[in-house]
Design a protein around this motif. Sequence first.
Motif, short mmCIF file in Angstrom:
data_model
loop_
_atom_site.label_atom_id
_atom_site.label_comp_id
_atom_site.label_asym_id
_atom_site.label_seq_id
_atom_site.Cartn_x
_atom_site.Cartn_y
_atom_site.Cartn_z
N TYR A 44 -51.23 -17.14 -68.26
CA TYR A 44 -50.22 -17.65 -67.66
C TYR A 44 -49.57 -16.58 -66.50
O TYR A 44 -49.46 -17.45 -65.88
N SER A 45 -50.05 -15.67 -66.56
CA SER A 45 -49.94 -14.71 -65.39
C SER A 45 -50.77 -14.93 -63.75
O SER A 45 -50.35 -14.59 -62.73
N GLU A 451 -50.48 -0.80 -52.82
CA GLU A 451 -49.74 -1.95 -53.64
C GLU A 451 -50.09 -3.32 -54.76
O GLU A 451 -49.14 -3.86 -55.00
N LYS A 452 -51.29 -3.93 -53.93
CA LYS A 452 -50.93 -5.32 -54.18
C LYS A 452 -51.89 -5.22 -55.37
O LYS A 452 -51.27 -6.01 -56.08
N VAL A 453 -52.11 -4.10 -55.08
CA VAL A 453 -53.18 -3.80 -57.16
C VAL A 453 -52.13 -3.95 -58.10
O VAL A 453 -52.23 -4.16 -59.25
N ALA A 454 -51.04 -2.82 -58.12
CA ALA A 454 -49.95 -2.24 -58.36
C ALA A 454 -49.13 -3.28 -59.09
O ALA A 454 -49.09 -4.01 -60.10
N LEU A 457 -50.31 -5.28 -61.98
CA LEU A 457 -50.74 -5.05 -62.69
C LEU A 457 -49.34 -5.23 -63.06
O LEU A 457 -49.00 -5.85 -64.52
N ARG A 458 -48.45 -4.90 -62.53
CA ARG A 458 -46.89 -5.31 -62.74
C ARG A 458 -46.55 -6.55 -63.57
O ARG A 458 -45.63 -6.61 -64.58
N GLN A 463 -46.40 -1.48 -66.88
CA GLN A 463 -45.74 -0.06 -66.94
C GLN A 463 -46.89 0.95 -65.84
O GLN A 463 -48.26 0.77 -66.47
N VAL A 464 -46.92 0.69 -64.64
CA VAL A 464 -47.42 0.83 -63.23
C VAL A 464 -46.27 2.59 -62.65
O VAL A 464 -46.19 2.59 -62.93
N GLU A 465 -47.33 3.56 -62.71
CA GLU A 465 -47.49 4.76 -62.33
C GLU A 465 -47.99 5.11 -61.80
O GLU A 465 -49.53 5.53 -61.96
#
Length: 652
Positions: A44-45, A451-454, A457-458, A463-465
Amino acid sequence: MKVQNTFLFNIHIVLLKVLYFLNKMANLYYDTIILILKNVRFCYSSISDIKLGGPKLKVKILIMLATIFALLTIKGITVSATESICGYTVEKGKNPTFQQVNCMLTTLAKEYVVPPEIVKAVATQEKGNWKQFDENGETIISEDGGIGIMQITSYPPEQKDRLKYDAIFNIEQGVKRLASNFYSRTDIPKINNHSPEKLESWYFAVMAYNGIKPVNSPLTKCSKTDISRNKNAYQEEVFNKLEGVYEISTKIDLLSFDPEEFQYSCTSSENITFKNLQYELVSLTNSKELYTNENDYVEATVNTRLQNLPSTGNVVKDIQENSVLTVRGLLEYDINSVANRFNWVPVKAGSQQGYIASKYINRIGTRIAGKDRFETAVQISKKGWDSTETVLLATAYNFPDALSGGPLAYKLDAPILLTQNNELNEKTMNEIVRLGAKKVIVLGGSGAINEKVANKLRNLNLQVERISGKDRYETSVAIAKKLGGNPKKAIIAYGQNFPDALAIAPYAARHGYPILLTDGQTISTSVKQSLTGINETIIVGGTGVIGFNVEKNLKNSTRLSGKERFSTAIEILNGLSLSQEEIFFTDGYNYADALTGSVLAAKYNAPLLLVENKKIPSVISGKVKELEHFNLLGGNGAINESLVPSFQSLIN
């Protein structure tokens, strides 16, 4: 309940088998449903990212719905994972076949990390014919009250009926007791490093299965004549079964005992008090079945024959002693014999495939590989982690920002996975889902992983660090800060290339030492500040990569270096006195496999050595002298299959 539809039930069984093998689950229903729900979340995501993918998405959803239907809606008998694999349905008064019992003993032993040979020898000692019920369908109960196949004598009252009428539960309880004796008890001795793979390590756990009573004392202290080895002790008889029935010789006869090490009264039924809790033996015997899996390398221990089917009488070719074979699947059970207590191993011998009896093999190595670096990282993750809270994510094609990540990954018990710079790799994403991770730590700035990858993930509710600095040196400091602790030492490595930093990564990880980078001529201000409070440093690499200018600015520094990357890795091995029993080998020119494999090596407390694609450097042959098991990171393109006999020759 009774099964309403035989056809659907058969589909049910097949699906359960597939799911069990794929997910390696102890509790099939619960964990499989969790996996399905994670995949639903993934589907779904990802809908917004699928182009012209409607049919593909529908297929995924249909498969999941069919699986849920098979697991939850078929009205019938509750089938456990062991029932599913072994083809036996629990029924009061109905004995499983001999090979079904073989299957159940093996499956449950591997689940609880007990050598199947030990479990089967105990079952043979307890009830040689492996029967739960007598010819009248009544549960077999011995004079001392022992119930069923595993002759369970002590149990909570509410378990009595299950122990009597459920053969699988009976076996499981016996296996759990052996495992508890081995992993939890502190009042019985250990042998060497207490490795579960070594059969001799189970000597005292087997003794405790029957009871640490004077009758099972390793020595006949109560003899009126001389004190000698107590060959009638329970554990001695079980190990004799290993040799007599399974043709597996062990070294227990070489255990040296002193009468004063066993304190008890000859007229008492009290437990023995052990005055010595540690024994040592040389060259222990590996289990043939505990860890043997697909992509393992095994050697034939005798001249034997490759069979076309998992049974005797279907010879494909003769196999010479010491021949190296590649395992091609899971252990199988004899399709004909009602007596064989070993399993059959599906193997490839040269260009031919077939089966060899498990008692005639010795597991010597493993290849952990995928079709590319992303999939290899996933396979490494699957080898070391069933689940995890956190995953570290590194770029697949450039090493600097990830060089220092090994110690942090080890501290967090997290695998390192790989991705492209501007796209989350699908194989990596699926592995994050399988692991059930809640957090992803991205190593490096947006130049390494943008940031596209980050954001992707979000979108997966993760949670992304991000840990990064303005350059590779600052990033190593940021990772060291995240690692924290109060390390006594720090590793100083060359930041312009990867071999030396990754070769020492397993050692650094095990000890919680940060890996800080230098350009070879200077130490950055931030690195100097990071070294505050650390009184010792280890420099990896020669003066050609890290010069004297760096060394003279470090406190109590020790240098580990060789003429080139391969010999430097050997100097790390020997200079730090690392164990050589198990070693991970990786392509010395391939950053990706070394990075992701270094954390797994740390989990195994094993060093990492570098080789060439088609050559083992001579410095390794001369310095590796205690190897028992090798792990090859990457496929044929990384470490060529032609090298396997050379790795075999390194084994002591």
